[in-house]
Design an enzyme around this catalytic site. Structure first.
Site, PDB file in Angstrom:
ATOM      1  N   HIS A 251       0.796  -1.238   0.000  1.00  0.00           N
ATOM      2  CA  HIS A 251       0.000   0.000   0.000  1.00  0.00           C
ATOM      3  C   HIS A 251       0.838   1.304   0.000  1.00  0.00           C
ATOM      4  O   HIS A 251       1.075   1.883  -1.029  1.00  0.00           O
ATOM      5  CB  HIS A 251      -0.965   0.049   1.197  1.00  0.00           C
ATOM      6  CG  HIS A 251      -1.999  -1.025   1.221  1.00  0.00           C
ATOM      7  ND1 HIS A 251      -2.907  -1.226   0.205  1.00  0.00           N
ATOM      8  CD2 HIS A 251      -2.300  -1.971   2.165  1.00  0.00           C
ATOM      9  CE1 HIS A 251      -3.720  -2.228   0.517  1.00  0.00           C
ATOM     10  NE2 HIS A 251      -3.361  -2.708   1.689  1.00  0.00           N
TER      11      HIS A 251
HETATM   12  C1  BDR Z   1      -4.255   1.824   4.008  1.00  0.00           C
HETATM   13  O1  BDR Z   1      -4.895   1.633   5.270  1.00  0.00           O
HETATM   14  C2  BDR Z   1      -3.931   1.430   6.282  1.00  0.00           C
HETATM   15  O2  BDR Z   1      -4.252   0.311   7.033  1.00  0.00           O
HETATM   16  C3  BDR Z   1      -2.611   1.220   5.589  1.00  0.00           C
HETATM   17  O3  BDR Z   1      -1.537   1.747   6.334  1.00  0.00           O
HETATM   18  C4  BDR Z   1      -2.772   1.964   4.283  1.00  0.00           C
HETATM   19  O4  BDR Z   1      -2.454   3.313   4.423  1.00  0.00           O
HETATM   20  C5  BDR Z   1      -4.625   0.673   3.090  1.00  0.00           C
HETATM   21  O5  BDR Z   1      -5.997   0.629   2.888  1.00  0.00           O
END
Ligand code: BDR
Ligand code: CA
Length: 332
Positions: A251
Site C-alpha cells: 500500500h
Molecule cells: C491503508 O490503510 C492502512 O491500514 C494502511 O496503512 C494503508 O495506508 C490501506 O488501505
C-alpha cells in the site's frame, strides 16, 4: 520522465506497518529529501502513531527529522477502534521490546508544520499522505492557498474498480475520514491518488524483508521485518493470492513510487468525489466520461485528480528491493 529529480517531501502517516515500510523507502531513496513527518490517527491512535514515527526515525539514525502529532479523530464521524489485528496493538506488529530513543515531538500541530513548511518553500514541497486525510484538511483551513504553495500531493487511498478493504466500495484511509478526504480531493492540489486498483496488484513476499534484514543486520530493518511478518500473517490469511507467496500488500510505499517513478503507473485524470454518509461511506467516485450530469456535485469547478489505475508490479517490487538494499543505514 521524472528520474533523478529530487523531491522534498513531508510524509503524513499513521504508522502502521506499510507506513513503516514507506518511511524507510523514503529515507533510503536517493531522490527523496524527507523534511518532516506529520502523524494522524488511523492504524493506531495518533499518540501511538507519533511515538512510532519518532522511534522508526531514531533507530534508523534519523532522529533529527521533525515529527508532529496531528488529528486524533475524524472531522465528523466517530473514531473507530484501531485495526490491531492488521498492524498489531502497537502498530508495528507488537514489538517485544524497544531500544531507547531520545528524539522528541515538534510541538506544532501536523497541520501547522505542513503550512509553515509550504510557506517557507513555496512550490517546492510535496506531501505524501498515507493515512486518513484530516491533517491536510486542517492545513487547508489554516492556509486556503495551500494548493498553490505545495508542489504535489500523493495520497494512498481510495479505489475505483478494485473492491474496497473496509466495505465493498471503501478503502480504509478514505473511510476513516470521508469528510476530510472529500475536502482534499476538491481543494485544487496537484493530486495523485494511489488506491487499491494498484496497491492490490503488488504483493511483497515476506522473504524480501528477510533478505533486507539479513543484508543490513541493523535494528531498523529488524523492526521492519518483525512488523511485516505480523502484517503478512493477516494478509496471507485474507487473500489466497497473497498466501501463495506468504506476503502482504505494500500500500503506502506505492505512494512514494508514484512520486519518484510515475512512468510505471498508468493513470486516468478526472474529478473525484467521496461519499461521506450511508452504506457507500468512503467510496471514491471518479468521473470517467465527458458527460454533463444533472446531479449536483460534478460541476466543472471540481478539480481533476490523477488516479493510478494500473502498475507494473514487478518493476515496483524490484524498486523496493533495490532502494531498501542500498547503503542508507549509516549508524549501527
Ligand atoms: C491503508 O490503510 C492502512 O491500514 C494502511 O496503512 C494503508 O495506508 C490501506 O488501505
Ligand atoms: Ca497508512
Amino acid at each position: 520522465m521524472e528520474a533523478h529529480r529530487k523531491h522534498t517531501v513531508i510524509f503524513d502517516t499513521d504508522p502502521g506497518v506499510d507506513d513503516a515500510m514507506a518511511l524507510y523507502f523514503a529515507l533510503a531513496h536517493p531522490d527523496i529529501d524527507l523534511i518532516g513527518i506529520t502523524t494522524t490517527f488511523g492504524n493506531v491512535t495518533v499518540e501511538q502513531a507519533a511515538k512510532n514515527a519518532l522511534y522508526l526515525c531514531a533507530i534508523a539514525g534519523r532522529g533529527e527529522i521533525p515529527v508532529t502529532q496531528g488529528v486524533s479523530q475524524p472531522r465528523v464521524k466517530h473514531v473507530e477502534a484501531p485495526p490491531d489485528f492488521i498492524h498489531g496493538a502497537d502498530g508495528l506488529g507488537n514489538l517485544p521490546s524497544r531500544h531507547s530513543a531520545s528524539n522528541t515531538l515538534d510541538p506544532r500541530s501536523s497541520a501547522q508544520l505542513i503550512v509553515d513548511t509550504a510557506r517557507q518553500h513555496p512550490g517546492k514541497v510535496s506531501v505524501v499522505a498515507v493515512g486518513p486525510l484530516g491533517n491536510l484538511a486542517r492545513a487547508l483551513e489554516l492556509e486556503p492557498e495551500l494548493p498553490a504553495l505545495l508542489s504535489k500531493v500523493v495520497v494512498m487511498g481510495g479505489t475505483v474498480f478494485e473492491p474496497g478493504n473496509v466495505s465493498p466500495v471503501a478503502e480504509a484511509n478514505i473511510w476513516n475520514d470521508p469528510h476530510a478526504a472529500d475536502l482534499v480531493f476538491g481543494a485544487g492540489f496537484q493530486l495523485t491518488m494511489v488506491g487499491l486498483d494498484v496497491t492490490h496488484r503488488v504483493i511483497l513476499p515476506l522473504a524480501l524483508f528477510e533478505r533486507i534484514a539479513k543484508h543490513h543486520h541493523h535494528p531498523a530493518t529488524d523492526v521492519l521485518l518483525h512488523a511485516v511478518a505480523f502484517y503478512s500473517h493477516f494478509y496471507s490469511a485474507q487473500h489466497p493470492q497473497v498466501a501463495k507467496v506468504h506476503g502482504c500488500f505494500g500500500h503506502d510505499v506505492l505512494a512514494f513510487i508514484a512520486l519518484t517513478q510515475s512512468e510505471i503507473f498508468r493513470c486516468e485524470s478526472g474529478r473525484v468525489r467521496v461519499a461521506t454518509e450511508g452504506l457507500a461511506q468512503g467510496q471514491t467516485m471518479l468521473k470517467r466520461t465527458l458527460a454533463t450530469y444533472p446531479q449536483p456535485g460534478w460541476e466543472n469547478d471540481v478539480p481533476e485528480t490523477t488516479v493510478c489505475m494500473q502498475v507494473e508490479a514487478d518493476a515496483c517490487i524490484r524498486q523496493i528491493e533495490a532502494v531498501l538494499m542500498s547503503d542508507w543505514l549509516k549508524t549501527k
